[in-house]
Write a protein that holds these residues in place. Structure first.
Motif, PDB file in Angstrom:
ATOM      1  N   TRP A  62      69.291 -67.378  18.685  1.00  0.00           N
ATOM      2  CA  TRP A  62      70.610 -66.801  18.963  1.00  0.00           C
ATOM      3  C   TRP A  62      70.591 -65.270  18.906  1.00  0.00           C
ATOM      4  N   TYR A  65      68.865 -63.866  22.020  1.00  0.00           N
ATOM      5  CA  TYR A  65      69.755 -64.143  23.145  1.00  0.00           C
ATOM      6  C   TYR A  65      70.890 -63.115  23.182  1.00  0.00           C
ATOM      7  N   LEU A  69      71.734 -60.004  26.000  1.00  0.00           N
ATOM      8  CA  LEU A  69      73.016 -59.820  26.686  1.00  0.00           C
ATOM      9  C   LEU A  69      73.611 -58.449  26.389  1.00  0.00           C
ATOM     10  N   THR A 146      77.476 -63.610  32.638  1.00  0.00           N
ATOM     11  CA  THR A 146      77.326 -63.446  31.189  1.00  0.00           C
ATOM     12  C   THR A 146      78.185 -64.445  30.433  1.00  0.00           C
ATOM     13  N   ALA A 149      76.642 -67.826  30.753  1.00  0.00           N
ATOM     14  CA  ALA A 149      75.433 -67.924  29.935  1.00  0.00           C
ATOM     15  C   ALA A 149      75.772 -68.182  28.468  1.00  0.00           C
ATOM     16  N   VAL A 150      76.778 -67.469  27.959  1.00  0.00           N
ATOM     17  CA  VAL A 150      77.196 -67.673  26.569  1.00  0.00           C
ATOM     18  C   VAL A 150      77.703 -69.097  26.367  1.00  0.00           C
ATOM     19  N   ALA A 153      74.798 -71.496  26.346  1.00  0.00           N
ATOM     20  CA  ALA A 153      74.038 -71.362  25.105  1.00  0.00           C
ATOM     21  C   ALA A 153      74.740 -72.086  23.962  1.00  0.00           C
ATOM     22  N   ASN A 168      67.169 -69.228  27.324  1.00  0.00           N
ATOM     23  CA  ASN A 168      66.723 -67.881  27.634  1.00  0.00           C
ATOM     24  C   ASN A 168      67.834 -67.166  28.398  1.00  0.00           C
ATOM     25  N   ALA A 169      68.314 -66.055  27.872  1.00  0.00           N
ATOM     26  CA  ALA A 169      69.454 -65.363  28.465  1.00  0.00           C
ATOM     27  C   ALA A 169      69.169 -64.925  29.896  1.00  0.00           C
ATOM     28  N   TRP A 170      67.959 -64.441  30.159  1.00  0.00           N
ATOM     29  CA  TRP A 170      67.636 -63.948  31.498  1.00  0.00           C
ATOM     30  C   TRP A 170      67.623 -65.082  32.517  1.00  0.00           C
ATOM     31  N   ASP A 172      69.352 -67.946  32.231  1.00  0.00           N
ATOM     32  CA  ASP A 172      70.735 -68.410  32.411  1.00  0.00           C
ATOM     33  C   ASP A 172      71.536 -67.455  33.293  1.00  0.00           C
ATOM     34  N   LEU A 173      71.353 -66.155  33.095  1.00  0.00           N
ATOM     35  CA  LEU A 173      72.043 -65.175  33.929  1.00  0.00           C
ATOM     36  C   LEU A 173      71.630 -65.317  35.395  1.00  0.00           C
TER      37      LEU A 173
END
Length: 485
Positions: A62, A65, A69, A146, A149-150, A153, A168-170, A172-173
């Motif tokens: 978390w 992540y 962001l 964004t 993505a949140v 997650a 993975n934030a990248w 998901d974005l």
């Protein structure tokens, strides 16, 4: 209230309802990586990740992540600020507009990066085409990605057991932008263009009126920005009049379609949640709570606007004057939409925290109708909400409700097989209190200081409602900053 109005509402509800399941399932397919079974998509995605240096097999906890962001949105804010302040040196500026003032550019950059749609400028006379496309439109995509993505997650956090990673934030974005927002926006832009929304890089048109005066008619790449503006929950219009402008919202069919775009992703994410946690009933229950809140608000707004302003009746103003329509309040409303179309749009946009308007701002609504749309803004963005924010906002309420219910029956509170303890409840309550605390504190400060009162255009209760509206919007901004970064 008329039969035509209720039919319009029924068609809108039906249109949203039939999209929830297929779109929700499609987002499950995307965010769980099942789309990689298609060779072309797998090749395209791997090539993109290789180019950007993203390792698809590397998941984040978390903290990593959240840091990703934060960095991403900070970079977006700096880039947008730079575009706006250097606008005069950028291409695609047929009106030869100068740079935006630094303080206004910072305000605008923060607004669109945080998905707030707070506009202190008239778009058609302030921003070049490059600023609109490369700045505002791009951030509408990225701020919505964004939020999604949140939300995804958080859903993984509920769905997984014994795992310290949430994706993975990248990745998901990227997937939110390429596979969800972009395709729907392309379809939406094409449809809006078919209804008469301009999509051109040519400059404004000079026309001669019947009186012989010269009129400058602004135009530009409107359809492409309009689609993502509504889909993303950003709400920032190409024109100052927003979706009340005939170039942004030319027909009754376009009006219905724009409302559908506003609710499309937020409503479907509830089904995505149910599918990913393995219990679709959980998603339907969240959607049911949203629907009840939305229905109450819509009935109040439509009833108040259809009843009209009683002071007009005392003055004997004729309906033909355009202020009344079938006894209702037509002040500030577009004749092509009518009371039902405007009341429904107002409730949809404030329930979703979108910010778009198809009437002369909500200030023209009756006190009860305007009060209800303001209450929607203060509802913590849980009535569908912008992409992602409605889902995780409602989940915060669900956690608190489950905790209280568990204490009442003497059982250890659990939600989706996870124990809800004091730490989780404290964080949920803290997130929920951000909005009312911000509204109350900042509104009281503005009302107490001469600088805050000097900016009001009305005195008395009406002026206070201006302050309340401003900081209701600001509260949503702060909560989105907290969540999305």
């Amino acid at each position: 209230m008329t039969l035509h109005g209720w039919l319009l509402i029924a068609v809108f509800v039906l249109a949203v309802g039939v999209t929830i399941r297929p779109l929700g399932a499609y987002m499950v397919w995307i965010f769980t990586g099942q789309h990689a079974s298609i060779r072309f998509l797998r090749f395209f995605e791997r090539a993109f990740f290789r180019l950007t240096g993203v390792d698809p097999s590397n998941e984040q906890n978390w903290l990593n992540y959240a840091v990703a962001l934060l960095i991403f949105n900070l970079a977006g804010m700096i880039l947008l600020f730079t575009i706006l302040t250097l606008q005069a040196a950028m291409p695609l500026n047929p009106q030869h507009l100068g740079p935006m003032a630094p303080d206004l550019a910072l305000n605008t950059a923060v607004s669109f990066v945080t998905n707030t749609s707070w506009q202190a400028y008239a778009g058609e006379t302030t921003l070049s085409y490059f600023s609109q496309m490369g700045g505002i439109t791009a951030q509408s995509f990225l701020s919505a990605a964004t939020g999604m993505a949140v939300a995804i997650a958080i859903v993984r956090g509920f769905a997984r057991h014994g795992s310290e990673t949430i994706g993975n934030a990248w990745i998901d974005l990227t997937r939110a932008t390429l596979y969800v927002l972009l395709p729907i926006s392309v379809i939406g832009a094409l449809f809006l263009a078919s209804q008469g929304v301009p999509q051109t890089l040519a400059g404004p048109v000079n026309a001669t009126t019947l009186e012989g005066a010269t009129q400058i008619i602004a135009r530009g790449p409107v359809a492409s920005q309009e689609a993502i503006k509504l889909l993303s929950g950003d709400g920032g219009g190409f024109f100052n009049a927003n979706s009340a402008h005939p170039y942004e919202n030319p027909t009754a069919l376009a009006n219905l379609f724009e409302m559908l775009l506003i609710f499309l992703i937020g409503a479907a994410l509830t089904h995505t949640f149910g599918r990913m946690v393995g219990d679709e009933r959980q998603g339907w229950s969240l959607l049911g709570a949203m629907v009840v809140l939305f229905a109450v608000g819509l009935c109040v707004v439509y009833s108040a606007e259809a009843s009209g302003n009683p002071h007009f009746a005392k003055l004997g103003i004729d309906q033909a004057a355009g202020l009344l329509q079938a006894g209702g309040n037509m002040e500030g409303k577009e004749v092509r939409f009518g009371i039902a179309g405007s009341a429904l749009f107002a409730n949809v946009t404030t329930a979703s925290s979108d910010g778009a308007v198809n009437a002369a701002m909500h200030d023209s609504f009756t006190p009860l109708g305007g009060g209800m749309v303001m209450a929607n803004m203060m509802m913590d963005e849980v009535i569908v909400g912008a992409p992602g924010s409605g889902l995780f906002g409602m989940l915060l309420f669900a956690l608190v409700a489950v905790f209280v219910a568990g204490l009442m029956v003497g059982r250890t509170p659990e939600y989706l097989g996870k124990k809800i303890q004091s730490a989780e409840v404290k964080m949920a309550v803290l997130a929920l209190l951000v909005v009312p605390a911000t509204i109350l504190v900042l509104t009281s400060v503005a009302a107490a200081l001469p600088a805050g009162r000097d900016g009001l255009s009305n005195a008395g209760p009406h002026g206070f409602s201006e302050l309340l509206y401003a900081y209701s919007s600001a509260a949503a901004t702060k909560r989105q900053c907290l969540r999305r970064s």
